[in-house]
Scaffold this active site. Structure first.
Site, PDB file in Angstrom:
ATOM      1  N   ARG A   1      36.413  49.049  47.692  1.00 33.10           N
ATOM      2  CA  ARG A   1      35.661  48.126  45.857  1.00 33.10           C
ATOM      3  C   ARG A   1      35.185  47.414  46.706  1.00 33.10           C
ATOM      4  NH1 ARG A   1      39.683  46.710  41.258  1.00 33.10           N
ATOM      5  NH2 ARG A   1      39.142  44.659  41.479  1.00 33.10           N
TER       6      ARG A   1
ATOM      7  N   ARG B   1      39.690  35.195  44.432  1.00 34.33           N
ATOM      8  CA  ARG B   1      40.835  35.727  42.929  1.00 34.33           C
ATOM      9  C   ARG B   1      41.858  34.914  43.041  1.00 34.33           C
ATOM     10  NH1 ARG B   1      39.159  41.536  44.578  1.00 34.33           N
ATOM     11  NH2 ARG B   1      40.350  42.049  42.890  1.00 34.33           N
TER      12      ARG B   1
ATOM     13  N   LYS C   1      51.544  44.812  39.032  1.00 34.91           N
ATOM     14  CA  LYS C   1      50.908  44.837  37.208  1.00 34.91           C
ATOM     15  C   LYS C   1      50.710  46.209  35.928  1.00 34.91           C
ATOM     16  CE  LYS C   1      47.686  42.112  36.773  1.00 34.91           C
ATOM     17  NZ  LYS C   1      46.641  41.455  35.454  1.00 34.91           N
TER      18      LYS C   1
ATOM     19  N   ARG D   1      44.977  34.133  29.813  1.00 36.82           N
ATOM     20  CA  ARG D   1      45.469  34.388  31.410  1.00 36.82           C
ATOM     21  C   ARG D   1      45.217  32.733  31.752  1.00 36.82           C
ATOM     22  NH1 ARG D   1      41.860  38.442  34.078  1.00 36.82           N
ATOM     23  NH2 ARG D   1      41.776  37.419  36.233  1.00 36.82           N
TER      24      ARG D   1
ATOM     25  N   ARG E   1      43.294  49.482  50.387  1.00 36.80           N
ATOM     26  CA  ARG E   1      42.861  50.049  49.237  1.00 36.80           C
ATOM     27  C   ARG E   1      42.006  50.906  49.112  1.00 36.80           C
ATOM     28  NH1 ARG E   1      43.625  47.206  42.882  1.00 36.80           N
ATOM     29  NH2 ARG E   1      41.823  46.073  44.006  1.00 36.80           N
TER      30      ARG E   1
HETATM   31  P1  AMP Z   1      41.428  41.674  36.428  1.00 31.80           P
HETATM   32  O1  AMP Z   1      41.025  43.077  36.172  1.00 31.80           O
HETATM   33  O2  AMP Z   1      41.991  41.528  35.599  1.00 31.80           O
HETATM   34  O3  AMP Z   1      41.293  40.839  37.964  1.00 31.80           O
HETATM   35  O4  AMP Z   1      39.728  40.950  35.323  1.00 31.80           O
HETATM   36  C1  AMP Z   1      38.300  41.073  35.917  1.00 31.80           C
HETATM   37  C2  AMP Z   1      37.414  40.025  35.702  1.00 31.80           C
HETATM   38  O5  AMP Z   1      36.979  40.005  34.052  1.00 31.80           O
HETATM   39  C3  AMP Z   1      38.411  39.120  35.532  1.00 31.80           C
HETATM   40  O6  AMP Z   1      37.599  38.118  37.116  1.00 31.80           O
HETATM   41  C4  AMP Z   1      37.208  38.022  34.506  1.00 31.80           C
HETATM   42  O7  AMP Z   1      35.620  37.477  34.899  1.00 31.80           O
HETATM   43  C5  AMP Z   1      37.329  38.558  33.446  1.00 31.80           C
HETATM   44  N1  AMP Z   1      38.043  38.323  33.083  1.00 31.80           N
HETATM   45  C6  AMP Z   1      39.464  38.981  32.649  1.00 31.80           C
HETATM   46  N2  AMP Z   1      40.707  39.065  31.498  1.00 31.80           N
HETATM   47  C7  AMP Z   1      40.454  37.176  31.251  1.00 31.80           C
HETATM   48  C8  AMP Z   1      40.671  36.252  30.963  1.00 31.80           C
HETATM   49  N3  AMP Z   1      41.667  36.548  29.877  1.00 31.80           N
HETATM   50  N4  AMP Z   1      39.797  35.115  30.340  1.00 31.80           N
HETATM   51  C9  AMP Z   1      38.275  34.905  30.639  1.00 31.80           C
HETATM   52  N5  AMP Z   1      38.117  36.144  31.867  1.00 31.80           N
HETATM   53  C10 AMP Z   1      38.789  37.249  32.128  1.00 31.80           C
END
Ligand code: AMP
Length: 218
Positions: free
Chosen positions: A160, A171, A13, A88, A127
């Site tokens: 990480r 996740r 992405k 999301r 990774r």
């Molecule tokens: P990501 O890098 O997209 O995996 O986001 C990292 C973390 O940020 C996620 O595990 C959530 O805790 C939080 N997060 C990111 N985007 C959102 C969203 N739209 N709504 C709620 N939590 C979010």
């Protein structure tokens, strides 16, 4: 033009988002990155965000909406916006659609990159990330010249913290249980293009561009 890019972890992405932003002069809103920056701030909002992210929970909608409103208020005039990580879940998508329609706008396309669970695991387990400059490597597909050392700054490469099998599973479950229903919501509106993320970067990018053309966005 407003685009949303979605997909499971490691679906490529971020890479596709960067290419789209460069080629089409789009603003890029990456919610995960915005939140990670806020989590470093010494404020109660920052501390709350850090706690939620570190425990693998979603940040509540009220906080997400505050962040997105602030960000959109400050954005300059560009040819469009690429949203990444927001919306999301269905409740955020409903809020977002309302928000856009009040401004006489809409979401034009959802680019959905798919990747089988085994492949997500393979990519994340292999990774490595530079502890100093953050550059990302993959020991199978994109290894550093010298094992364990960053090609760019000489920093040590590390795994990480959230790339452990349990956290990866958590996740991925979140993606399947909460984000896939949101993709379904947009599918009903006829704006989703689903693409196989298990192909070379340039092939995927050409495919995205083709689909944008097909939909009259270019
Ligand atoms: P990501 O890098 O997209 O995996 O986001 C990292 C973390 O940020 C996620 O595990 C959530 O805790 C939080 N997060 C990111 N985007 C959102 C969203 N739209 N709504 C709620 N939590 C979010």
């Amino acid at each position: 033009m407003n685009l949303l890019i979605v997909g499971p972890q490691a679906s490529g992405k971020g890479t596709q988002a960067e290419k789209l932003v460069d080629k089409f002069n789009l603003a890029h809103i990456e919610m995960g990155g915005l939140l990670r920056n806020m989590a470093k701030e010494d404020s109660s909002f920052g501390k709350q965000v850090a706690e939620l992210i570190n425990s693998g929970q979603l940040v509540p909608d009220e906080m997400i909406i505050e962040v997105i409103n602030k960000y959109l208020a400050n954005i300059g005039k560009l040819d469009g916006i690429l949203f990444d990580g927001f919306p999301r879940i269905v409740s955020q998508a409903e809020y977002f659609d309302n928000f856009l329609s009040q401004k006489g706008q809409k979401l034009d396309l959802v680019v959905y990159l798919t990747l089988p669970r085994e492949e997500v695991f393979k990519r994340l387990i292999n990774r490595r990330i530079c502890s100093q400059c953050g550059k990302v490597f993959n020991i199978l597909t994109n290894p550093p010249k010298v094992e364990g050392i960053c090609d760019f700054c000489g920093g040590a490469l590390v795994i990480r913290e959230d790339d452990t099998p349990e956290k990866i599973n958590k996740r991925l479950d979140g993606f399947e249980n909460k984000t896939v229903p949101m993709i379904e919501y947009y599918k009903q509106k006829g704006i989703v293009e689903k693409l196989d993320g298990n192909r070379p970067i340039e092939v995927i990018f050409d495919d995205v561009v083709e689909r944008m053309k097909k939909r009259g966005l270019l």
